[in-house]
Design an enzyme around this catalytic site. Structure first.
Site, PDB file in Angstrom:
ATOM      1  N   SER A  10       0.814  -1.217   0.000  1.00 32.33           N
ATOM      2  CA  SER A  10       0.000   0.000   0.000  1.00 32.33           C
ATOM      3  C   SER A  10       0.849   1.269   0.000  1.00 32.33           C
ATOM      4  O   SER A  10       0.582   2.204  -0.762  1.00 32.33           O
ATOM      5  CB  SER A  10      -0.955  -0.002   1.199  1.00 32.33           C
ATOM      6  OG  SER A  10      -0.236  -0.106   2.421  1.00 32.33           O
ATOM      7  N   ARG A  31       6.977  -7.644  -7.337  1.00 31.47           N
ATOM      8  CA  ARG A  31       7.307  -9.057  -7.556  1.00 31.47           C
ATOM      9  C   ARG A  31       6.114  -9.852  -8.086  1.00 31.47           C
ATOM     10  O   ARG A  31       6.255 -10.759  -8.896  1.00 31.47           O
ATOM     11  CB  ARG A  31       7.808  -9.663  -6.237  1.00 31.47           C
ATOM     12  CG  ARG A  31       8.292 -11.094  -6.352  1.00 31.47           C
ATOM     13  CD  ARG A  31       8.884 -11.561  -5.043  1.00 31.47           C
ATOM     14  NE  ARG A  31       7.944 -11.428  -3.935  1.00 31.47           N
ATOM     15  CZ  ARG A  31       8.210 -11.771  -2.685  1.00 31.47           C
ATOM     16  NH1 ARG A  31       9.403 -12.249  -2.381  1.00 31.47           N
ATOM     17  NH2 ARG A  31       7.300 -11.639  -1.735  1.00 31.47           N
ATOM     18  N   LYS A 104       9.460   1.049   8.604  1.00 31.79           N
ATOM     19  CA  LYS A 104       9.614   1.555   9.978  1.00 31.79           C
ATOM     20  C   LYS A 104       9.803   0.368  10.918  1.00 31.79           C
ATOM     21  O   LYS A 104       8.833  -0.229  11.379  1.00 31.79           O
ATOM     22  CB  LYS A 104       8.384   2.375  10.375  1.00 31.79           C
ATOM     23  CG  LYS A 104       8.159   3.604   9.501  1.00 31.79           C
ATOM     24  CD  LYS A 104       6.859   4.316   9.831  1.00 31.79           C
ATOM     25  CE  LYS A 104       6.641   5.542   8.962  1.00 31.79           C
ATOM     26  NZ  LYS A 104       5.351   6.222   9.245  1.00 31.79           N
ATOM     27  N   LYS A 187       7.064   3.848  17.587  1.00 33.06           N
ATOM     28  CA  LYS A 187       5.670   4.274  17.754  1.00 33.06           C
ATOM     29  C   LYS A 187       4.708   3.140  17.421  1.00 33.06           C
ATOM     30  O   LYS A 187       3.566   3.107  17.922  1.00 33.06           O
ATOM     31  CB  LYS A 187       5.371   5.532  16.942  1.00 33.06           C
ATOM     32  CG  LYS A 187       5.649   5.436  15.443  1.00 33.06           C
ATOM     33  CD  LYS A 187       4.519   4.856  14.637  1.00 33.06           C
ATOM     34  CE  LYS A 187       4.919   4.638  13.199  1.00 33.06           C
ATOM     35  NZ  LYS A 187       3.866   3.943  12.419  1.00 33.06           N
TER      36      LYS A 187
END
Length: 334
Positions: A10, A31, A104, A187
């Protein structure tokens, strides 16, 4: 610029669309050939970003072609896949190519940040990271968003800033690469905890308490490892924490809700359908807290829930009945 976005989830899809709309020459490598074919024929990525029209964006399934003659490589793969992917393609990338990371997380095995992995594999390539409150579902619809880009090289950070900036997507530079990376990873732990609180049937008071104490907790680890406190108060820190703790666009929050309702961790991850970075990052952060001798009670209890089978309700009770403390503790006096 000539930019390759490597990975068709996304966030990779939203960023590829953004860069194409900014009139860059974008090569979008995915891919999965079925997704490539759908994007090229229907201008949709129904698996990962179903409600977004991708316009003239096209995708390709040939990694060699995707890496030819480019100025920037945007890595839109999960943290756990970053090392393997970069190792596989390192000989196909010129030393001048900027490596920009979107993931992240912190690698479980080494406790390395993405910048450290990149420096190990491609030591001569400039590196930058993009982070901040930015759900793909909203960026893909041109909803106004502000993020931060960080690099050890200020010229590289500015180059990324100008490449990504639009009237819908505002980009700030931040020289604290360590802090920006830690904010983005840590976070997600607090977002998982917030989701679990929701799944347990708790209310806004609980979420607000978790978010407030959460930013304190992760900033303690950040400052101890050399990051700047100001970064945790900015877009990469409190900004991203707010959006991931409160929005159902957040995979980490949604996974937390499922776990709070009694669904097993593996099943929750499966139901989300995409990588939930916070689950693995909790383990990394727990190990880092021990390494640097930093008290991180929310992280510790979440680790026990995810990896040792602790009941989420017991985790909340344990946090609520900890030793009484002053709210304004040592970190804010630094």
């Amino acid at each position: 610029m000539k930019i390759t976005v490597y990975g068709g989830g996304s966030w990779g899809t939203a960023i590829a669309r953004l860069l194409a709309n900014n009139k860059h020459e974008v090569k979008f490598y995915i891919r999965n050939k079925d997704i490539v074919d759908e994007i090229n024929s229907k201008h949709k990525n129904s698996k990962y970003l179903p409600d977004v029209d991708l316009g003239d964006l096209t995708a390709l399934n040939d990694p060699d072609r995707a890496l030819e003659d480019i100025d920037m490589l945007v890595m839109a793969v999960p943290t756990s896949a970053f090392r393997k992917v970069l190792t596989n393609i390192k000989d196909k990338i010129d030393k001048k190519v900027i490596i920009l990371n979107l993931a992240k997380g912190i690698e479980n095995e080494s406790l390395d940040r993405i910048s450290e992995i990149s420096k190990e594999i491609l030591p001569d390539n400039p590196f930058a990271v993009l982070s901040g409150p930015s759900h793909a579902e909203e960026v893909g619809k041109d909803i106004p968003t502000a993020v931060a880009v960080s690099s050890e090289n200020s010229d590289v950070a500015k180059e990324v800033q100008h490449a990504f900036a639009s009237k819908y997507f505002r980009v700030y530079t931040n020289p604290d690469l360590l802090g920006v990376e830690l904010c983005g990873a840590l976070k997600n732990i607090i977002a998982l905890a917030a989701g679990m609180a929701d799944g347990l049937g708790f209310g806004d008071n609980t979420i607000a308490a978790l978010a407030t104490r959460g930013i304190y907790e992760i900033s303690k680890l950040g400052v101890k490892t050399g990051a700047k406190m100001q970064t945790f108060n900015g877009l990469a820190g409190i900004g991203d924490l707010i959006v991931t703790c409160t929005s159902m666009h957040s995979r980490n929050r949604r996974a937390g809700v499922l776990i709070g309702k009694g669904i097993a961790v593996e099943e929750a991850n499966k139901q989300i359908g995409q990588v939930v970075e916070g689950i693995k990052t909790t383990k990394s952060a727990y190990e880092l807290s021990k390494k640097y001798d930093v008290s991180m009670p929310i992280t510790a209890k979440l680790y026990e829930v995810l990896y040792e089978g602790l009941d989420p309700k017991e985790a909340v009770t344990s946090l609520m009945t900890r030793e009484y403390k002053e709210e304004i503790e040592e970190i804010f006096l630094i």
